[in-house]
Design an enzyme around this catalytic site. Structure first.
Site, PDB file in Angstrom:
ATOM      1  N   ASP A 176       1.696  -1.148  12.646  1.00  0.00           N
ATOM      2  CA  ASP A 176       1.988  -1.719  11.328  1.00  0.00           C
ATOM      3  C   ASP A 176       2.368  -3.188  11.510  1.00  0.00           C
ATOM      4  O   ASP A 176       3.449  -3.502  12.024  1.00  0.00           O
ATOM      5  CB  ASP A 176       3.145  -0.922  10.696  1.00  0.00           C
ATOM      6  CG  ASP A 176       3.443  -1.385   9.270  1.00  0.00           C
ATOM      7  OD1 ASP A 176       3.420  -2.613   9.022  1.00  0.00           O
ATOM      8  OD2 ASP A 176       3.719  -0.529   8.425  1.00  0.00           O
ATOM      9  N   ARG A 201       0.850  -1.184   0.000  1.00  0.00           N
ATOM     10  CA  ARG A 201       0.000   0.000   0.000  1.00  0.00           C
ATOM     11  C   ARG A 201       0.884   1.232   0.000  1.00  0.00           C
ATOM     12  O   ARG A 201       1.808   1.328   0.817  1.00  0.00           O
ATOM     13  CB  ARG A 201      -0.861  -0.062   1.272  1.00  0.00           C
ATOM     14  CG  ARG A 201      -1.923   0.963   1.355  1.00  0.00           C
ATOM     15  CD  ARG A 201      -2.743   0.748   2.601  1.00  0.00           C
ATOM     16  NE  ARG A 201      -2.082   1.246   3.799  1.00  0.00           N
ATOM     17  CZ  ARG A 201      -2.720   1.633   4.888  1.00  0.00           C
ATOM     18  NH1 ARG A 201      -4.032   1.537   4.944  1.00  0.00           N
ATOM     19  NH2 ARG A 201      -2.062   2.075   5.942  1.00  0.00           N
ATOM     20  N   THR A 210      -0.900   7.699  -0.833  1.00  0.00           N
ATOM     21  CA  THR A 210      -2.204   7.649  -1.523  1.00  0.00           C
ATOM     22  C   THR A 210      -3.109   6.556  -0.942  1.00  0.00           C
ATOM     23  O   THR A 210      -4.315   6.548  -1.201  1.00  0.00           O
ATOM     24  CB  THR A 210      -2.007   7.333  -3.017  1.00  0.00           C
ATOM     25  OG1 THR A 210      -1.431   6.017  -3.113  1.00  0.00           O
ATOM     26  CG2 THR A 210      -1.079   8.339  -3.677  1.00  0.00           C
ATOM     27  N   ASP A 243       5.724  -4.365  10.008  1.00  0.00           N
ATOM     28  CA  ASP A 243       6.899  -3.918  10.771  1.00  0.00           C
ATOM     29  C   ASP A 243       7.015  -4.678  12.090  1.00  0.00           C
ATOM     30  O   ASP A 243       8.127  -5.027  12.514  1.00  0.00           O
ATOM     31  CB  ASP A 243       6.789  -2.418  11.079  1.00  0.00           C
ATOM     32  CG  ASP A 243       7.080  -1.571   9.851  1.00  0.00           C
ATOM     33  OD1 ASP A 243       7.476  -2.141   8.810  1.00  0.00           O
ATOM     34  OD2 ASP A 243       6.884  -0.346   9.932  1.00  0.00           O
TER      35      ASP A 243
HETATM   36  C1  PRP Z   1      -0.616  -3.533   5.120  1.00  0.00           C
HETATM   37  C2  PRP Z   1      -1.405  -4.731   5.587  1.00  0.00           C
HETATM   38  C3  PRP Z   1      -2.354  -4.960   4.456  1.00  0.00           C
HETATM   39  C4  PRP Z   1      -2.633  -3.568   3.965  1.00  0.00           C
HETATM   40  C5  PRP Z   1      -3.958  -3.116   4.489  1.00  0.00           C
HETATM   41  O1  PRP Z   1       0.362  -3.958   4.243  1.00  0.00           O
HETATM   42  O2  PRP Z   1      -0.609  -5.852   5.859  1.00  0.00           O
HETATM   43  O3  PRP Z   1      -1.797  -5.744   3.416  1.00  0.00           O
HETATM   44  O4  PRP Z   1      -1.589  -2.730   4.462  1.00  0.00           O
HETATM   45  O5  PRP Z   1      -4.279  -1.877   4.013  1.00  0.00           O
HETATM   46  P1  PRP Z   1      -5.565  -1.548   3.152  1.00  0.00           P
HETATM   47  O6  PRP Z   1      -6.724  -2.329   3.677  1.00  0.00           O
HETATM   48  O7  PRP Z   1      -5.726  -0.070   3.385  1.00  0.00           O
HETATM   49  O8  PRP Z   1      -5.251  -1.863   1.716  1.00  0.00           O
HETATM   50  P2  PRP Z   1       1.574  -3.033   3.774  1.00  0.00           P
HETATM   51  O9  PRP Z   1       1.229  -2.281   2.532  1.00  0.00           O
HETATM   52  O10 PRP Z   1       2.058  -2.206   4.935  1.00  0.00           O
HETATM   53  O11 PRP Z   1       2.665  -4.087   3.344  1.00  0.00           O
HETATM   54  P3  PRP Z   1       3.504  -5.159   4.224  1.00  0.00           P
HETATM   55  O12 PRP Z   1       2.553  -6.283   4.538  1.00  0.00           O
HETATM   56  O13 PRP Z   1       4.572  -5.555   3.256  1.00  0.00           O
HETATM   57  O14 PRP Z   1       4.019  -4.480   5.447  1.00  0.00           O
END
Ligand code: PRP
Length: 208
Positions: free
Chosen positions: A201, A103, A107, A204
């Site tokens: 997060d 994500r 944005t 993380d």
């Molecule tokens: C986070 C989480 C989901 C997403 C949720 O991933 O693990 O995949 O964000 O957000 P949304 O419902 O608003 O789309 P991230 O993009 O941080 O990636 P990661 O799992 O690699 O940390």
């Protein structure tokens, strides 16, 4: 689309420790694993089965076996990987596919950077793993991809869901055979797209 919030004291207990900012990564990983196994028990309530004849040491009777093809489990990298072992502990013969999605933190748009799963999912039952359902963008894109490939039954297993993300999923996936199983439905999203109160997060905290 259907949402199922798992109401169980062990789920609530483990989730509370996950939320705590003092919980370190090794403990966070272990608790995620345990929590997913509990959620998996609920999420697989409608797993497809066949009736089979079995012979016990005493008699012939009917039993239950998982149907073929076995379900496909798809963790969404990176954070969903922390849920894979907890899920496959209950479904050890499941096929596993991978989706890499991230994500954009400004944005909040989700994009796909890796796809490794069968092209043809006709008639398949699929379990998608991602700890956070925040804006819903990631899961909507993932589930649409699975359904475009032919999946006929998709269950998303998440640790936390925000009402805003659930509403987006309900709109975008209306009428589709989709279930969300979550340990909790939290209050809201904040201005950075984080779930409140949430757990921070997840990627993380698992791997950072
Ligand atoms: C986070 C989480 C989901 C997403 C949720 O991933 O693990 O995949 O964000 O957000 P949304 O419902 O608003 O789309 P991230 O993009 O941080 O990636 P990661 O799992 O690699 O940390």
């Amino acid at each position: 689309m259907r949402i199922h919030v798992v109401d169980h004291p062990l789920v609530a207990h483990k989730l509370s420790t996950l939320r705590d900012e003092r919980t370190d990564s090794p403990t966070f990983r272990r608790l995620t694993d345990e929590l997913v196994t509990l959620l998996a028990y609920e999420a697989t309530r409608d797993v497809r089965t066949d009736e089979v004849e079995i012979t016990t040491p005493v008699a012939v009777t009917t039993g239950t076996r998982l149907s073929y093809p076995r379900p496909l489990v798809v963790p969404i990298l990176r954070a969903g990987l922390g849920m894979l072992d907890g899920m496959t502990r209950l479904l050890p013969t499941a096929e596993v596919g991978f989706l890499g999605m991230v994500r954009n933190e400004e944005t909040l748009e989700a994009s796909t950077y890796a796809t490794r799963m069968p092209d043809d999912l006709s008639g398949r039952q699929v379990y998608v793993l991602d700890p956070m359902l925040a804006t819903g963008g990631t899961l909507v894109a993932a589930i649409k991809l699975l359904i475009e490939r032919g999946a006929t039954d998709v269950t998303a297993v998440v640790l936390l869901a925000a009402p805003e993300g659930v509403a987006v999923m309900e709109k975008e996936l209306a009428g589709l055979p989709v279930t969300v199983v979550t340990a909790a439905l939290d209050q809201r999203l904040n201005e950075h797209g984080y779930i409140v109160p949430g757990l921070g997060d997840a990627g993380d905290r698992l791997y950072g």
